[in-house]
Enzyme design. Structure first.
Site, short mmCIF file in Angstrom:
data_model
loop_
_atom_site.label_atom_id
_atom_site.label_comp_id
_atom_site.label_asym_id
_atom_site.label_seq_id
_atom_site.Cartn_x
_atom_site.Cartn_y
_atom_site.Cartn_z
N HIS A 253 -6.96 -3.90 5.49
CA HIS A 253 -6.40 -2.66 5.14
C HIS A 253 -7.43 -1.70 4.76
O HIS A 253 -8.34 -2.14 3.76
CB HIS A 253 -4.90 -2.40 4.98
CG HIS A 253 -4.37 -3.05 3.38
ND1 HIS A 253 -5.05 -4.02 2.96
CD2 HIS A 253 -4.86 -2.10 2.11
CE1 HIS A 253 -5.12 -4.42 1.60
NE2 HIS A 253 -4.57 -2.84 1.27
N HIS B 98 -7.75 0.39 1.69
CA HIS B 98 -7.52 0.80 0.55
C HIS B 98 -8.64 0.26 0.09
O HIS B 98 -9.41 -0.31 -0.20
CB HIS B 98 -6.72 -0.08 0.31
CG HIS B 98 -5.50 0.49 -0.22
ND1 HIS B 98 -4.13 -0.06 -0.62
CD2 HIS B 98 -4.83 1.88 0.66
CE1 HIS B 98 -2.34 0.62 -0.04
NE2 HIS B 98 -3.26 1.83 -0.09
N ASP C 61 -9.58 -0.95 -2.65
CA ASP C 61 -10.46 -1.86 -3.41
C ASP C 61 -9.92 -3.23 -2.76
O ASP C 61 -10.32 -4.15 -2.87
CB ASP C 61 -9.07 -1.73 -4.81
CG ASP C 61 -7.96 -2.38 -4.48
OD1 ASP C 61 -7.83 -1.59 -3.16
OD2 ASP C 61 -7.14 -3.19 -4.08
N HIS C 62 -10.15 -3.20 -1.43
CA HIS C 62 -10.46 -3.85 -0.25
C HIS C 62 -11.50 -3.27 0.70
O HIS C 62 -12.09 -4.70 1.47
CB HIS C 62 -9.51 -4.19 0.86
CG HIS C 62 -7.76 -4.70 -0.14
ND1 HIS C 62 -7.79 -6.07 -0.21
CD2 HIS C 62 -7.54 -4.05 -0.92
CE1 HIS C 62 -6.71 -6.39 -0.57
NE2 HIS C 62 -6.45 -5.38 -1.59
N HIS D 294 2.69 -2.48 4.11
CA HIS D 294 2.02 -1.51 2.52
C HIS D 294 1.29 -0.62 3.08
O HIS D 294 1.58 -0.09 2.69
CB HIS D 294 1.54 -2.84 1.49
CG HIS D 294 0.18 -3.26 0.91
ND1 HIS D 294 0.62 -2.12 -0.79
CD2 HIS D 294 -1.03 -2.56 1.19
CE1 HIS D 294 -0.39 -2.24 -1.10
NE2 HIS D 294 -1.44 -2.35 -0.41
N ASP E 221 -2.79 -7.71 1.24
CA ASP E 221 -1.85 -7.11 0.01
C ASP E 221 -0.40 -7.23 1.30
O ASP E 221 0.97 -6.52 0.76
CB ASP E 221 -2.28 -5.62 -0.39
CG ASP E 221 -3.16 -6.04 -1.75
OD1 ASP E 221 -3.03 -6.50 -1.66
OD2 ASP E 221 -3.41 -4.55 -2.12
N HIS F 195 -4.01 -10.29 -4.62
CA HIS F 195 -4.32 -9.80 -6.20
C HIS F 195 -3.73 -10.93 -7.11
O HIS F 195 -2.97 -11.48 -6.31
CB HIS F 195 -3.97 -8.91 -5.94
CG HIS F 195 -5.00 -7.61 -5.82
ND1 HIS F 195 -5.45 -6.45 -6.38
CD2 HIS F 195 -4.26 -7.02 -4.87
CE1 HIS F 195 -5.82 -5.40 -6.09
NE2 HIS F 195 -5.08 -5.36 -4.28
#
Length: 256
Positions: free
Chosen positions: A57, A59, A61-62, A115, A134, A172
């Site tokens: 996805h 975001h 941090d990915h 998410h 996530d 995570h």
């Protein structure tokens, strides 16, 4: 016996980096690209190149290291078509229910929105592994940033259909907090209590709580059991629609 090796390591503060390597053919895939330096370090430690990045996805941090890794290795970036304008360097957009052959690695895509609107999970049946980022966590699930409770509940039901022996890899290290919340929902579940104790010991020793067998999650993760009458009863919602039960659990976790 599978020729696939999976190497998991920490990125950023609590993200997991995961490399999947086919020892027979030399193909290497990265599940997301949370941070360049730890991924490079892991590749160098293993002596691997990088052929593909499977983005789950959009975001940050990915996807932070997408373009840097693509520039360095020429890796092909694959990711959710519904988020293609938000994923740096995306080469191949995919949707759910596709079968990809990457090198010689079979990857099945699973739609898992909630998410985010377009999140995709990746199932590798020969490796008996699923990478859910996530959408699904051990003893928990993702926060509803873009989707609805119905979306994410439907996503978790799709993941729940995978074989029990499938190993679950998540985005995570949230398991300890998830365990504490899960115990407020399902305190009499002996298997959950045993898992919570195991998680406490693993974290105290500085060890990861993942991967975990999906069959264990089906018995211990309340978010995979929103349609279980015992969970509805524990939430004080006997007879309620599973989506309502799921939404109430997610709301509890939001403020936990």
């Amino acid at each position: 016996m599978s020729s696939i090796e999976i190497h998991q390591f920490t990125c950023r503060k609590d993200n997991f980096g995961v490399l999947v390597h086919d020892r027979e053919h030399g193909t290497t895939l990265s599940i997301d690209a949370p941070e360049e330096a730890p991924i490079l370090s892991a590749l160098q430690e293993k002596g691997w190149g990088l052929d593909y990045i499977l983005t789950t996805h959009h975001h940050g941090d990915h996807v932070e290291a997408n373009e840097a890794l693509k520039a360095r290795f020429g890796a092909e970036i694959i990711g959710p078509g519904r988020e293609q304008d938000r994923i740096p360097g995306l080469d191949r957009p995919v949707v759910g229910d596709e079968h990809l052959i990457l090198g010689e690695v079979l990857v099945e895509t699973i739609d898992t929105p909630g998410h985010t609107i377009g999140e995709i999970s990746y199932h590798m049946p020969l490796a008996q592994a699923v990478f859910t980022a996530d959408a699904l966590f051990s003893l928990g699930c993702g926060r509803l940033f873009e989707g609805t409770p119905q979306m994410l509940w439907d996503s978790l039901k799709r993941l729940r259909e995978l074989p029990d022996e499938t190993m679950l890899y998540c985005g995570h290290e949230y398991t300890a907090t998830n365990a504490r919340c899960a115990l407020t929902i399902d305190p009499d579940n002996l298997l959950l209590r045993e898992r919570a104790t195991e998680v406490e010991h693993l974290r105290a020793a500085g060890k990861p709580t993942l991967p975990v067998r999906l069959g264990q999650e089906k018995k211990t993760n309340p978010f995979l059991r929103a349609d279980d009458p015992d969970i509805a009863k524990a939430m004080g919602m006997e007879g309620a629609d599973p989506v309502e039960v799921f939404a109430a659990m997610r709301k509890r976790r939001d403020s936990f």
